[in-house]
Scaffold this motif. Sequence first.
Motif, PDB file in Angstrom:
ATOM      1  N   ALA A 235     -14.695  29.215  -1.940  1.00 19.18           N
ATOM      2  CA  ALA A 235     -15.572  30.254  -2.499  1.00 19.18           C
ATOM      3  C   ALA A 235     -15.661  30.165  -4.020  1.00 19.18           C
ATOM      4  CB  ALA A 235     -15.068  31.634  -2.083  1.00 19.18           C
ATOM      5  N   ASN A 236     -15.115  29.082  -4.592  1.00 13.39           N
ATOM      6  CA  ASN A 236     -15.189  28.831  -6.036  1.00 13.39           C
ATOM      7  C   ASN A 236     -14.428  29.869  -6.852  1.00 13.39           C
ATOM      8  OD1 ASN A 236     -15.984  26.930  -7.857  1.00 13.39           O
ATOM      9  ND2 ASN A 236     -18.021  27.790  -8.202  1.00 13.39           N
ATOM     10  N   MET A 237     -13.294  30.337  -6.306  1.00 18.23           N
ATOM     11  CA  MET A 237     -12.474  31.338  -6.994  1.00 18.23           C
ATOM     12  C   MET A 237     -11.347  30.701  -7.800  1.00 18.23           C
ATOM     13  SD  MET A 237     -12.356  34.017  -3.799  1.00 18.23           S
ATOM     14  CE  MET A 237     -11.330  35.264  -4.597  1.00 18.23           C
ATOM     15  N   GLY A 238     -11.198  29.383  -7.707  1.00 20.02           N
ATOM     16  CA  GLY A 238     -10.158  28.697  -8.456  1.00 20.02           C
ATOM     17  C   GLY A 238      -9.744  27.416  -7.770  1.00 20.02           C
ATOM     18  N   LEU A 239      -8.755  26.743  -8.376  1.00 18.29           N
ATOM     19  CA  LEU A 239      -8.183  25.520  -7.816  1.00 18.29           C
ATOM     20  C   LEU A 239      -6.830  25.850  -7.188  1.00 18.29           C
ATOM     21  CD1 LEU A 239      -8.773  23.088 -10.839  1.00 18.29           C
ATOM     22  CD2 LEU A 239     -10.398  23.824  -9.096  1.00 18.29           C
ATOM     23  N   ALA A 240      -6.335  24.946  -6.347  1.00 18.71           N
ATOM     24  CA  ALA A 240      -5.022  25.132  -5.742  1.00 18.71           C
ATOM     25  C   ALA A 240      -4.364  23.776  -5.557  1.00 18.71           C
ATOM     26  CB  ALA A 240      -5.139  25.857  -4.403  1.00 18.71           C
ATOM     27  N   LEU A 241      -3.057  23.777  -5.445  1.00 19.53           N
ATOM     28  CA  LEU A 241      -2.301  22.572  -5.106  1.00 19.53           C
ATOM     29  C   LEU A 241      -1.795  22.724  -3.681  1.00 19.53           C
ATOM     30  CD1 LEU A 241      -0.298  21.967  -8.412  1.00 19.53           C
ATOM     31  CD2 LEU A 241      -1.771  20.280  -7.284  1.00 19.53           C
ATOM     32  N   LEU A 242      -2.161  21.771  -2.819  1.00 20.80           N
ATOM     33  CA  LEU A 242      -1.798  21.851  -1.413  1.00 20.80           C
ATOM     34  C   LEU A 242      -1.136  20.555  -0.949  1.00 20.80           C
ATOM     35  CD1 LEU A 242      -5.032  23.479   0.059  1.00 20.80           C
ATOM     36  CD2 LEU A 242      -2.798  24.563  -0.172  1.00 20.80           C
ATOM     37  N   PRO A 243      -0.157  20.638  -0.052  1.00 19.59           N
ATOM     38  CA  PRO A 243       0.451  19.425   0.506  1.00 19.59           C
ATOM     39  C   PRO A 243      -0.557  18.626   1.316  1.00 19.59           C
ATOM     40  CG  PRO A 243       1.816  21.362   0.917  1.00 19.59           C
ATOM     41  CD  PRO A 243       0.489  21.861   0.432  1.00 19.59           C
ATOM     42  N   GLN A 244      -0.404  17.316   1.310  1.00 16.70           N
ATOM     43  CA  GLN A 244      -1.369  16.463   1.994  1.00 16.70           C
ATOM     44  C   GLN A 244      -1.552  16.798   3.482  1.00 16.70           C
ATOM     45  OE1 GLN A 244      -0.595  12.211   1.800  1.00 16.70           O
ATOM     46  NE2 GLN A 244      -2.764  11.782   2.003  1.00 16.70           N
ATOM     47  N   PRO A 245      -0.472  17.122   4.247  1.00 22.08           N
ATOM     48  CA  PRO A 245      -0.704  17.469   5.660  1.00 22.08           C
ATOM     49  C   PRO A 245      -1.616  18.676   5.835  1.00 22.08           C
ATOM     50  CG  PRO A 245       1.621  17.066   5.264  1.00 22.08           C
ATOM     51  CD  PRO A 245       0.962  17.107   3.927  1.00 22.08           C
TER      52      PRO A 245
END
Length: 299
Positions: A235-245
């Motif tokens: 929704a274009n509210m920001g960036l995030a860091l997520l694990p590859q799985p």
Amino acid sequence: MNIPIKTLQCFLTLVETGNFTRAAEQLYITQPTISKMIQRLEETLGQQLLIRNNQKVELTQAGILFQHSANQMVGQWHRLQEDISNLTGLKTGRLRLGVCPMMSSLTISLLNRFREKFPGVEIQMQEFGGFGCEQALLHDTLDIAFTALPVTHEEHISSQLLVRYPLLVCLPKDNPFKEKEFLTWEDIASQPFINYNEDFSLAKLISRLSKEAGYKLNVAFRSGQWDFLAAMVEANMGLALLPQPICDRLPQDKLDFKPMEPPLAWDIALMWRNNLPLTPAAKALIDVGKEKFPAISQT
């Protein structure tokens, strides 16, 4: 002073649920029975342990002190039962396992293998953030936890690294970094950032690494659910860091994923309290973990 273990377990369940009705449902006994048990307990101790207000219970100062001791006594009783059961091999018993909600699905293969090898062991699973798992281990309400590193209480908690996954930046398809092969902390700090709840080990790791790199993140939102984090990014509210799985399960046509430079990793481990003996079931889970993830576990 003679206080039955069942009364201690009842008291702890009541404190955990904060409500007589929910505690009764969880213990499969009636609410009046719990009330009588707690009343007898307070009479035995000569102290009020709980404040009862509008169906909610809160601990008094005496209750806080008693909760700590009750956790220790119930934990010791649990360990004694497990050791006695194991005299004839790990055929029965109970494993009190903590799991971080973000990685519940990652535990399936490990728990399936454990169940195949030890079908008679009951797995009692509870969900906490990484910090919550550590607190439960320190209070001896868990035997072992499957969660992410780093460990906050290094002096009290031991861990066995099982598997390592890359952390990727999750962005909406229409983002200002389309042409970049990888992103840096400077890039991340220039945008609103969606982080995990503060009791998550991953949140603490991200905060520490960004500070070490000299950047303060603009945290706009927090969540403990990876699908909600991804929806906010979409929704274009920001960036995030997520694990590859996690990234691999998200819609690739709606989101973009880029590695960080320097690379970031999500380390998954089993952890336990190092000044208490491991229960036989917890030892067995560590052994199964080493079998399932030999590349890292044996290094």
